[in-house]
Design a protein around this motif. Structure first.
Motif, PDB file in Angstrom:
ATOM      1  N   VAL A  60      33.575 -26.796 -65.773  1.00  0.00           N
ATOM      2  CA  VAL A  60      34.699 -27.561 -65.784  1.00  0.00           C
ATOM      3  C   VAL A  60      35.044 -27.876 -67.376  1.00  0.00           C
ATOM      4  N   MET A  61      36.277 -27.618 -67.272  1.00  0.00           N
ATOM      5  CA  MET A  61      36.707 -27.898 -69.054  1.00  0.00           C
ATOM      6  C   MET A  61      37.513 -28.999 -69.118  1.00  0.00           C
ATOM      7  N   ILE A  62      37.357 -30.032 -69.944  1.00  0.00           N
ATOM      8  CA  ILE A  62      38.015 -31.145 -70.281  1.00  0.00           C
ATOM      9  C   ILE A  62      38.535 -31.437 -71.577  1.00  0.00           C
ATOM     10  N   GLY A  63      40.104 -31.495 -71.545  1.00  0.00           N
ATOM     11  CA  GLY A  63      40.665 -31.906 -72.790  1.00  0.00           C
ATOM     12  C   GLY A  63      41.122 -33.467 -72.685  1.00  0.00           C
ATOM     13  N   THR A  64      40.544 -34.229 -73.556  1.00  0.00           N
ATOM     14  CA  THR A  64      40.760 -35.632 -73.372  1.00  0.00           C
ATOM     15  C   THR A  64      41.511 -36.201 -74.653  1.00  0.00           C
ATOM     16  N   THR A  65      42.253 -37.381 -74.454  1.00  0.00           N
ATOM     17  CA  THR A  65      42.803 -37.997 -75.798  1.00  0.00           C
ATOM     18  C   THR A  65      41.942 -39.341 -75.821  1.00  0.00           C
ATOM     19  N   GLN A  66      40.938 -39.635 -75.226  1.00  0.00           N
ATOM     20  CA  GLN A  66      39.917 -40.816 -75.349  1.00  0.00           C
ATOM     21  C   GLN A  66      39.571 -41.281 -76.700  1.00  0.00           C
ATOM     22  N   PHE A  67      39.063 -40.101 -77.474  1.00  0.00           N
ATOM     23  CA  PHE A  67      38.574 -40.485 -78.875  1.00  0.00           C
ATOM     24  C   PHE A  67      39.712 -40.468 -79.776  1.00  0.00           C
ATOM     25  N   THR A  68      40.883 -39.993 -79.438  1.00  0.00           N
ATOM     26  CA  THR A  68      41.988 -40.256 -80.728  1.00  0.00           C
ATOM     27  C   THR A  68      42.433 -41.716 -80.260  1.00  0.00           C
ATOM     28  N   ASN A  69      42.691 -42.276 -78.911  1.00  0.00           N
ATOM     29  CA  ASN A  69      42.873 -43.248 -78.788  1.00  0.00           C
ATOM     30  C   ASN A  69      42.240 -44.465 -79.084  1.00  0.00           C
ATOM     31  N   ALA A  70      40.736 -44.260 -79.175  1.00  0.00           N
ATOM     32  CA  ALA A  70      39.882 -45.081 -79.760  1.00  0.00           C
ATOM     33  C   ALA A  70      40.223 -45.551 -80.921  1.00  0.00           C
ATOM     34  N   VAL A  71      40.418 -44.332 -81.863  1.00  0.00           N
ATOM     35  CA  VAL A  71      40.557 -44.603 -83.392  1.00  0.00           C
ATOM     36  C   VAL A  71      41.804 -45.447 -83.230  1.00  0.00           C
ATOM     37  N   VAL A  72      42.930 -44.910 -82.645  1.00  0.00           N
ATOM     38  CA  VAL A  72      44.294 -45.480 -82.751  1.00  0.00           C
ATOM     39  C   VAL A  72      44.337 -46.816 -82.504  1.00  0.00           C
ATOM     40  N   GLU A  73      43.657 -47.251 -81.332  1.00  0.00           N
ATOM     41  CA  GLU A  73      43.626 -48.508 -80.875  1.00  0.00           C
ATOM     42  C   GLU A  73      42.452 -49.488 -81.499  1.00  0.00           C
ATOM     43  N   ARG A  74      41.823 -49.044 -82.289  1.00  0.00           N
ATOM     44  CA  ARG A  74      40.436 -49.443 -82.945  1.00  0.00           C
ATOM     45  C   ARG A  74      39.525 -50.104 -81.881  1.00  0.00           C
ATOM     46  N   ARG A  75      39.197 -49.351 -80.985  1.00  0.00           N
ATOM     47  CA  ARG A  75      38.374 -49.710 -79.824  1.00  0.00           C
ATOM     48  C   ARG A  75      37.220 -48.824 -79.711  1.00  0.00           C
ATOM     49  N   GLU A  76      36.070 -49.240 -79.245  1.00  0.00           N
ATOM     50  CA  GLU A  76      34.893 -48.598 -79.030  1.00  0.00           C
ATOM     51  C   GLU A  76      34.340 -48.055 -80.365  1.00  0.00           C
ATOM     52  N   LEU A  77      34.645 -48.488 -81.599  1.00  0.00           N
ATOM     53  CA  LEU A  77      34.181 -47.885 -82.957  1.00  0.00           C
ATOM     54  C   LEU A  77      32.918 -48.850 -82.959  1.00  0.00           C
ATOM     55  N   CYS A  78      31.975 -48.200 -83.820  1.00  0.00           N
ATOM     56  CA  CYS A  78      30.820 -48.903 -84.000  1.00  0.00           C
ATOM     57  C   CYS A  78      30.732 -49.098 -85.712  1.00  0.00           C
ATOM     58  N   PRO A  79      29.900 -49.922 -86.163  1.00  0.00           N
ATOM     59  CA  PRO A  79      29.607 -49.915 -87.525  1.00  0.00           C
ATOM     60  C   PRO A  79      29.128 -48.693 -88.173  1.00  0.00           C
ATOM     61  N   VAL A  80      29.485 -48.311 -89.336  1.00  0.00           N
ATOM     62  CA  VAL A  80      29.158 -47.079 -89.870  1.00  0.00           C
ATOM     63  C   VAL A  80      28.668 -47.327 -91.494  1.00  0.00           C
ATOM     64  N   ALA A  81      27.477 -46.873 -91.786  1.00  0.00           N
ATOM     65  CA  ALA A  81      27.244 -46.956 -93.419  1.00  0.00           C
ATOM     66  C   ALA A  81      27.920 -45.483 -93.785  1.00  0.00           C
ATOM     67  N   ALA A  82      28.771 -45.773 -94.877  1.00  0.00           N
ATOM     68  CA  ALA A  82      29.267 -44.645 -95.476  1.00  0.00           C
ATOM     69  C   ALA A  82      28.977 -44.425 -96.895  1.00  0.00           C
ATOM     70  N   ILE A  83      28.137 -43.166 -96.949  1.00  0.00           N
ATOM     71  CA  ILE A  83      27.219 -43.021 -98.075  1.00  0.00           C
ATOM     72  C   ILE A  83      27.892 -41.807 -98.908  1.00  0.00           C
ATOM     73  N   ARG A  84      28.176 -41.961-100.062  1.00  0.00           N
ATOM     74  CA  ARG A  84      28.931 -40.648-100.972  1.00  0.00           C
ATOM     75  C   ARG A  84      27.747 -40.528-102.091  1.00  0.00           C
ATOM     76  N   LEU A  85      27.489 -39.419-102.139  1.00  0.00           N
ATOM     77  CA  LEU A  85      26.904 -38.713-103.575  1.00  0.00           C
ATOM     78  C   LEU A  85      27.748 -38.009-104.270  1.00  0.00           C
ATOM     79  N   ALA A  86      28.521 -38.682-105.390  1.00  0.00           N
ATOM     80  CA  ALA A  86      29.450 -38.110-106.235  1.00  0.00           C
ATOM     81  C   ALA A  86      29.593 -38.879-107.297  1.00  0.00           C
ATOM     82  N   LEU A  87      28.787 -39.875-107.643  1.00  0.00           N
ATOM     83  CA  LEU A  87      28.691 -40.715-109.014  1.00  0.00           C
ATOM     84  C   LEU A  87      28.202 -39.799-110.128  1.00  0.00           C
TER      85      LEU A  87
END
Lengths: 522, 362
Positions: A60-87
């Motif tokens: 079964v192959m599924i194409g879904t917009t759920q993840f795009t919609n989560a970002v667009v609607e700011r739903r279902e997103l969890c807290p993230v620690a964003a670490i950059r090594l470039a100083l």
């Protein structure tokens, strides 16, 4: 046999394929609870095809917009620690720079910058400082953050700093889940890092989506593997989706392009997907969508995901036609077509009314009583074709004539040939091209890097990028023996000596799980 | 309209106006713009001094980035690198800088001097050394007017600095590019020290406030090029540029460039919508340099050739120009400075390797 499902914003399309034969297909409204909609669509497919049971289904192959919609609607997103090594580079533009406030809030604004990374020529940008990393780890522990995105400068060429940080982090905090930027995107630190942060923010939701899908299939008695469509027209297995949910962004337009290829077998063509409000024009190159080179904005966040290059034109089945027929769209009745259009007894003149009056199709209770002046109908038809021709022309790779494939429910608007096309192709099942596109069985991988041909030599440099792309394809579930190179892009970098070249390699292979069964050849 | 200060609210307009004046070159000013906004938010607006108001003995230095724009995709700029370059220059020359000047109004380089000045509480002179974008140091008005590029100081992302004392501009250009390549590909340089008296006859005056006005007009009047050309002409006629003509409208039917000797070299062919006129050919070398029709030169460098989107009039960078785009091609007269014999020696079509004399737009 395989089942393809495309969950769009409005419709869920489903199709049951036996090799390249469509056994049944259906189109339903997308439900708020996506999973129950999928269950119903599959049940209906099996019923309509008259299959006794579901044992013959291989995948079964599924194409879904759920993840795009989560970002667009700011739903279902969890807290993230964003670490950059470039100083010491990038002071003043830490992770989350340029993000809209509401989505930066949704992921929690936990931002860390450390020394590390590489330069374009392979020299060290700055040495990693372990005490810096340990401070970050302690803070993440204290804030109880579960998902982490790590980026470092030129990590597409050398990801050692990202990997080192991950290892150190998971040694101290084994439960923490990590997305590394070099696994997500190509050149462009800020955009690649943004992609990694969005991905990390979707990890817990991806778990829930995948297990909901798996439970749904179990309920239906389907024991076959399940795959999800990626934005480049290839598939991911469920383990891969749980790690890289963001790679599903924009798989909808891709699936309709891949479906058009599958339905016609034409490898190089323009595809016009005519819906209710817009016509989406895309380009097939060697059977895959041509990708846009532009910065891609997902819910206000700049990313460098490779998205299909699609041009949306305000022409669909619900587009409103002016009284003289010279102006069409971009206003559309949208969902209200079935009440507002003249053929449905409404007062709005739409493109569907024109198609009915022209005799292309008979829909709506008032189809036979509809009386429009011939001159108006002719003018409106000309306006529609001119609009499409003009925009098709802009999407053509060069001046040579190319075939145009019409798909989508609105394809009925166009009769005869388009002036811009060498031939106009209208495949059967064009209405569910998305779902057919989802039911492909190929897995892709890509890699990109800046390479100095002078120091490495061209062939070894290309080999390096190729093997990385192949590794990515294998991780996504491709059968190693079946992998072939789809595309190699070499772009010299301006203002730079040393023959520094940006190399990008795309590969594709057959699904490991289905390596025994034949790929659907169109 | 003369501006006395530049603030956060001017940044979007300045970026857009600079992309227009960059005539196809200059790169994407996205990150420098974010950093400059932040610098202005932190330190407040920057004072803009009109060229005529400069003290004759003011110590002025030009500041900008040198290197390969592609590198900045990974080696991100820092908010303090412009102001620290300025400080390093002062330490090297043992003399305080009074006013900061701009290399060019094009891409990120129109923003770096503002970032530096904000961080240091210094004013910026309302003008620049090109009035557009051009690829090399000897093409700057400062160099053409006889300013020596050195003493100059360049600073890399990590704060390492190099100072230069070279015999001529071509040598300086070679040396500083070598430093840029070995220091990660992109550096910030403070160079061409000048006095107020000197720069008055060596700068394109008013170009920063003009770029802001231009950007505002492009945002407010966003729409088909035929509609915007009149307000554009009104704006340009009151400036150092003078003329602004709509040369051609049509569709790009061919575009090919490749990297040769560090430049993005090639051409674009534009056919008119109704196929009545002969197609327009644009020669590209990072910037749009020549517009010809049936081998007749319609516009040539140093005049500005600008390609805009036909429907929105948004300027299109040469890298982004592609087959099928519907465009308008505008030509803008260059400032009088570039029409002198000394200037044309380094910026005429011949200086870029074309066997064609400069044909002024008239």
């Amino acid at each position: 046999m395989r089942i393809g499902i495309d969950v769009g914003g409005t419709h869920t399309d489903a199709v049951l394929l036996d090799a390249s034969t469509v056994l049944s297909s259906n189109k339903t409204l997308t439900t708020a609870d996506v999973t129950s909609g999928i269950v119903n669509a599959i049940k209906k497919l099996l019923e309509d095809s008259g299959l006794e049971d579901s044992h013959g289904i291989d995948a079964v192959m599924i194409g879904t917009t759920q993840f795009t919609n989560a970002v667009v609607e700011r739903r279902e997103l969890c807290p993230v620690a964003a670490i950059r090594l470039a100083l010491p580079s990038g002071k003043g533009c830490p992770p989350l720079t340029g993000w809209p406030g509401d989505i930066a809030d949704a992921v929690g604004r936990h931002v860390y910058t450390c020394h590390g990374g590489f330069l374009y020529d392979g020299n060290t940008l700055a040495k990693v400082k372990l005490e810096e990393l340990d401070k970050v780890i302690a803070d993440i522990q204290q804030r109880q953050i579960q998902c982490v995105a790590i980026s470092s400068a030129f990590s597409t060429m050398d990801a050692t700093p990202e990997k080192m940080m991950k290892a150190r982090l998971q040694k101290a905090l084994p439960h923490v889940r990590v997305t590394l930027s070099h696994e997500m995107g190509s050149l462009g630190l800020l955009e690649r890092e943004n992609a990694a942060i969005l991905n990390a923010a979707l990890l817990p939701f991806a778990d829930r989506v995948v297990s909901a899908f798996q439970q749904a299939l179990q309920k239906l008695g389907l024991r076959c593997p399940m795959f999800i469509s990626q934005n480049d027209g290839t598939l991911m297995n469920t383990d891969f989706v749980k790690r890289f949910p963001a790679l599903t962004f924009a798989s909808g337009p891709t699936n309709s392009l891949r479906g058009a290829y599958k339905l016609t077998g034409i490898e190089n063509a323009l595809v016009v997907d005519i819906g209710g409000t817009t016509s989406d024009i895309g380009v097939l190159q060697n059977g895959f969508p041509r990708e846009s080179g532009q910065v891609v904005d997902i819910g206000g966040v700049r990313t460098n995901f490779r998205m299909p290059d699609v041009r949306a034109v305000g022409l669909g089945g619900g587009s409103i036609v002016s009284a003289d027929g010279k102006q069409i769209g971009p206003q559309s009745c949208g969902h209200k077509l079935v009440t507002e259009a003249r053929v449905f007894g409404g007062n709005t003149l739409t493109t569907t009314d024109i198609a009915v009056a022209a005799g292309f199709v008979a829909i709506g209770p008032h189809a036979h009583s509809l009386a429009l002046p011939d001159s108006l109908v002719q003018q409106a038809l000309n306006t529609m074709k001119a609009l499409l021709d003009r925009n098709i022309d802009m999407m053509k790779p060069n001046a040579k004539p190319v075939p145009v494939i019409l798909v989508g429910g609105g394809a009925i608007l166009v009769n005869g040939d388009l002036a811009s096309a060498s031939e106009t192709v209208r495949p059967e099942y064009a209405g569910v091209a998305n779902a057919i596109g989802a039911a492909i069985a190929q897995v892709g991988g890509e890699a990109e890097s800046l390479m100095s041909y002078r120091s490495l030599g061209r062939e070894p440099a290309l080999e390096q990028v190729k093997s990385l792309a192949i590794k990515h394809a294998c991780n996504a579930g491709a059968c190693p023996d079946s992998i072939r190179i789809l595309d190699i892009e070499e772009t010299e970098v301006p203002y730079m000596d040393g023959e520094v070249t940006r190399v990008r390699v795309k590969v594709v292979g057959e699904l490991n799980a289905l390596s025994g069964s034949r790929e659907v050849t169109a | 309209m003369i501006l006395n200060t530049i603030g956060v609210e001017d940044m979007d307009a300045l970026s857009l106006g600079s992309v227009f004046l960059a005539t196809g070159g200059g790169g994407d000013p996205y990150l420098p713009m974010l950093l400059t906004k932040q610098a202005l938010e932190t330190f407040g607006p920057v004072r803009l001094i009109q060229v005529d108001d400069l003290d004759d003995d003011a110590n002025i230095v030009a500041l900008g980035a040198v290197g390969a724009p592609t590198v900045s995709l990974e080696l991100l700029p820092s908010i303090d690198e412009a102001s620290e370059t300025l400080t390093a220059f002062e330490t090297h020359t043992q003399k305080a800088v009074d006013v900061v000047a701009s290399f060019e109004v094009g891409g990120g380089n129109s923003l770096l001097p503002i970032m530096a000045a904000a961080g240091r509480g210094l004013p910026v002179v309302d003008g620049d050394g090109m009035g557009r974008a051009l690829p090399e140091a000897q093409m700057m008005t400062y160099a053409i007017a006889g300013a020596k590029p050195t003493p100059a100081v360049a600073r890399d992302y990590a704060g390492n600095t190099a100072s230069f004392n070279t015999s001529d501009t071509a040598t300086y250009e070679r040396h500083i590019r070598a430093f840029a390549m070995s220091a990660g590909g992109m550096i910030t340089a403070a160079e061409h020290p000048m006095t107020g008296a000197f720069i008055k006859q060596a700068i394109i005056p008013g170009s920063l406030s003009f770029a802001i006005q231009l950007g505002r007009l492009l945002m407010e009047k966003r729409g088909p090029v035929e509609q915007i050309v009149e307000p554009l002409q009104a704006l340009f006629s009151g400036s150092v540029y003078g003329r602004c003509e709509l040369l051609f409208t049509g569709k790009v039917v061919d575009k090919s460039t490749r990297i040769t000797g560090g430049y993005d070299v090639g051409s674009a062919i534009i056919e008119d919508f109704d196929n009545i006129h002969a197609p327009l050919n644009i020669a590209i070398k990072n910037e749009y340099l020549l517009a010809t029709q049936n081998d007749k030169v319609l516009a040539s460098v140093p005049d500005l050739i600008v390609v805009v989107d036909y429907d929105t009039s948004e300027p299109i960078n040469a890298e982004r120009l592609k087959f099928g785009q519907r465009v308008g091609v505008l030509a803008v007269g260059c400032p009088a400075f570039y029409r002198t014999e000394a200037a044309l020696k380094v910026v005429s079509p011949r200086a870029f390797g074309f066997d064609i004399d400069y044909v002024p737009l008239d």
